[in-house]
Design a protein around this motif. Sequence first.
Motif, mmCIF file in Angstrom:
data_model
loop_
_atom_site.group_PDB
_atom_site.id
_atom_site.type_symbol
_atom_site.label_atom_id
_atom_site.label_comp_id
_atom_site.label_asym_id
_atom_site.label_seq_id
_atom_site.Cartn_x
_atom_site.Cartn_y
_atom_site.Cartn_z
ATOM 1 N N ARG A 247 0.765 -1.141 -0.101
ATOM 2 C CA ARG A 247 0.013 -0.080 -0.019
ATOM 3 C C ARG A 247 0.930 1.081 -0.036
ATOM 4 N NH1 ARG A 247 -3.492 -1.968 5.119
ATOM 5 N NH2 ARG A 247 -1.333 -2.215 5.724
ATOM 6 N N ILE A 248 0.806 2.146 -0.893
ATOM 7 C CA ILE A 248 1.314 3.422 -1.088
ATOM 8 C C ILE A 248 0.678 4.194 0.010
ATOM 9 C CG2 ILE A 248 1.982 5.332 -2.530
ATOM 10 C CD1 ILE A 248 1.842 3.526 -4.878
ATOM 11 N N GLN A 249 1.518 4.651 1.072
ATOM 12 C CA GLN A 249 0.667 5.216 2.027
ATOM 13 C C GLN A 249 0.831 6.968 2.030
ATOM 14 O OE1 GLN A 249 2.020 3.857 6.049
ATOM 15 N NE2 GLN A 249 2.220 5.997 6.734
ATOM 16 N N SER A 250 1.526 7.419 1.249
ATOM 17 C CA SER A 250 1.578 8.964 1.126
ATOM 18 C C SER A 250 2.585 9.436 -0.247
ATOM 19 C CB SER A 250 2.407 9.785 2.140
ATOM 20 O OG SER A 250 3.423 9.267 2.461
ATOM 21 N N PHE A 251 2.294 10.563 -0.526
ATOM 22 C CA PHE A 251 3.130 11.075 -1.823
ATOM 23 C C PHE A 251 3.244 12.601 -1.434
ATOM 24 C CE2 PHE A 251 4.862 10.948 -6.015
ATOM 25 C CZ PHE A 251 4.904 9.670 -6.300
ATOM 26 N N VAL A 252 4.464 12.597 -1.390
ATOM 27 C CA VAL A 252 4.789 14.163 -0.994
ATOM 28 C C VAL A 252 5.727 14.880 -2.350
ATOM 29 C CG1 VAL A 252 5.923 15.999 0.240
ATOM 30 C CG2 VAL A 252 4.868 13.959 1.127
ATOM 31 N N VAL A 253 5.441 15.890 -2.841
ATOM 32 C CA VAL A 253 5.944 16.794 -3.904
ATOM 33 C C VAL A 253 6.638 18.022 -3.366
ATOM 34 C CG1 VAL A 253 5.913 17.323 -6.279
ATOM 35 C CG2 VAL A 253 4.589 15.536 -5.616
ATOM 36 N N THR A 286 7.831 9.303 -1.743
ATOM 37 C CA THR A 286 6.776 8.354 -1.305
ATOM 38 C C THR A 286 6.913 7.298 -0.545
ATOM 39 O OG1 THR A 286 5.012 6.665 -2.502
ATOM 40 C CG2 THR A 286 7.184 6.734 -3.421
ATOM 41 N N LEU A 287 6.050 6.967 0.294
ATOM 42 C CA LEU A 287 6.053 5.933 1.377
ATOM 43 C C LEU A 287 5.053 4.808 1.396
ATOM 44 C CD1 LEU A 287 7.608 5.536 4.287
ATOM 45 C CD2 LEU A 287 5.639 6.855 5.475
ATOM 46 N N ALA A 288 5.805 3.661 1.534
ATOM 47 C CA ALA A 288 4.876 2.517 1.758
ATOM 48 C C ALA A 288 5.378 1.865 3.036
ATOM 49 C CB ALA A 288 5.291 1.538 0.592
ATOM 50 N N PRO A 289 4.248 1.273 3.710
ATOM 51 C CA PRO A 289 4.783 0.817 5.246
ATOM 52 C C PRO A 289 5.684 -0.261 5.107
ATOM 53 C CG PRO A 289 2.441 0.934 4.878
ATOM 54 C CD PRO A 289 2.992 1.336 3.340
ATOM 55 N N GLU A 290 6.938 -0.202 5.812
ATOM 56 C CA GLU A 290 7.752 -1.552 5.952
ATOM 57 C C GLU A 290 6.982 -2.674 6.598
ATOM 58 O OE1 GLU A 290 12.343 -1.973 7.218
ATOM 59 O OE2 GLU A 290 11.446 -0.226 7.840
ATOM 60 N N GLY A 291 5.888 -2.480 7.286
ATOM 61 C CA GLY A 291 5.325 -3.634 7.794
ATOM 62 C C GLY A 291 4.467 -4.414 7.013
ATOM 63 N N GLU A 309 9.994 -10.202 1.473
ATOM 64 C CA GLU A 309 9.577 -9.472 0.241
ATOM 65 C C GLU A 309 10.479 -8.197 0.310
ATOM 66 O OE1 GLU A 309 4.865 -10.272 -0.318
ATOM 67 O OE2 GLU A 309 5.470 -8.677 0.942
ATOM 68 N N SER A 310 10.653 -7.792 -0.653
ATOM 69 C CA SER A 310 11.431 -6.348 -0.981
ATOM 70 C C SER A 310 10.668 -5.416 -1.936
ATOM 71 C CB SER A 310 12.848 -6.655 -1.274
ATOM 72 O OG SER A 310 12.991 -7.214 -2.532
ATOM 73 N N PRO A 330 11.348 1.298 1.344
ATOM 74 C CA PRO A 330 9.881 1.850 1.774
ATOM 75 C C PRO A 330 9.638 3.391 1.501
ATOM 76 C CG PRO A 330 10.907 0.043 3.269
ATOM 77 C CD PRO A 330 11.924 0.614 2.313
ATOM 78 N N LEU A 331 10.693 4.246 1.918
ATOM 79 C CA LEU A 331 10.721 5.610 1.594
ATOM 80 C C LEU A 331 11.289 5.588 0.332
ATOM 81 C CD1 LEU A 331 9.889 8.498 2.172
ATOM 82 C CD2 LEU A 331 12.138 8.401 3.625
ATOM 83 N N SER A 332 10.697 6.077 -0.660
ATOM 84 C CA SER A 332 11.401 6.177 -1.930
ATOM 85 C C SER A 332 11.440 7.668 -2.297
ATOM 86 C CB SER A 332 10.540 5.309 -3.160
ATOM 87 O OG SER A 332 10.791 3.768 -2.839
ATOM 88 N N LEU A 333 12.619 8.091 -3.008
ATOM 89 C CA LEU A 333 13.040 9.285 -3.216
ATOM 90 C C LEU A 333 13.382 9.283 -4.763
ATOM 91 C CD1 LEU A 333 15.192 10.407 -0.333
ATOM 92 C CD2 LEU A 333 12.659 10.610 -0.520
#
Length: 379
Positions: A247-253, A286-291, A309-310, A330-333
């Motif tokens: 699940r993509i949790q957030s997206f910041v620009v 963009t952040l996806a939960p590591e959990g 998984e990765s 999980p935190l992709s830049l």
Amino acid sequence: MPRHAHLALAAAMSSMSSMVGCGMGLPLEERIAGLRPLAIRVEVDDPAAAGDDPVRAESLPFERVRVVPFIVDVEGPLGLPEVASELEPRWIACNLAPIEGVGSCLANLAPLTPSDVPECPPVDFTALDPSDPDAELPTFPSPCELTEGTASQPEFVVPFDPVYLFGGDIEITMVAHLPGEGDTDRCLEQLLAGGTRSDASCLFAAQRASVGPDTVLIDLASQFGIPDLEGTDALPDPLPEADTHPRIQSFVVRELDESGEEVAVFSPMRGEVIEVAAGHQLDLETLAPEGDLQTFPIQTEDGFTEEQESYSGAWFTTWGVLLSAGSDDPLSLNAWSLVRGEQDEEGDVPPGNRATLFYVLRDGRGGVDWWWFHADVIP
């Protein structure tokens, strides 16, 4: 004229993780210049799931699943009505043997004709009597055509085929034609005959529909009177959970001007439009939960070992320059420069002043999620 009637594209089988084929001849994999399937998502319909539970990507026999395509062009994702009316897709299910990769099931059966592919019959688990040793498992012929659901979002109930007990899955193949040209029936004939590239008006994409977890299947098989399988006497305890979608949790620009100063911050939702200046840089986070990253058992000669998984993220844009086409945290830049790229037309802004960014996140198995937003670029 329909939205995409002007497009004249090469045939494609997209090459994104579990999908197969080529990138439509584009030198830059991340550049969206026309119609292109970026992902296909298989979702299990689980009435027992809570609202905040991740959606399962792995199904057990007798569960209903839906198939959701993510197909884009330079204007953004196609809506499901557009997929149905403009591409007129047909969907073929084929039982994958454990040693087969996605795209090989139909290829290994070729040559076939459309008359060799019946409609997938309904699967009714209530007709199975576990006390009857002669009862036949509720399966369907392979290959067969999925006709339940809609043309853009087919659905089916997973059968109980013995191949699933040995690590097999279901290959789902979409066969379609490009908007305004070609014919899906002809494309299906071509695919079944063993070809995918001779007709430039055809569009093909394939996805694995995972059936399992395998150890849960073996446990389920014993409940239906199927004898114990060799090498499975020591199943992991507890039995593993099914694969779920990330699940993509957030997206910041963050918009940076020519001197690198931050001038605006956005949190665009899926499909939202933001307004930015030409020549500026957009720092993407963009952040996806590591959990959401699951552990799962892999059977070896010495028993079971656990793997994790990765994340693997793929970035695409219709205009401008991306710093990177991929990410794996999980935190992709990433960074998106709003300047003309090497494959863009002349000018300081995109056609119609609008560019679009797409992001597809995978978990290394069958899980996938996606995000997109539009940037109106002001001179």
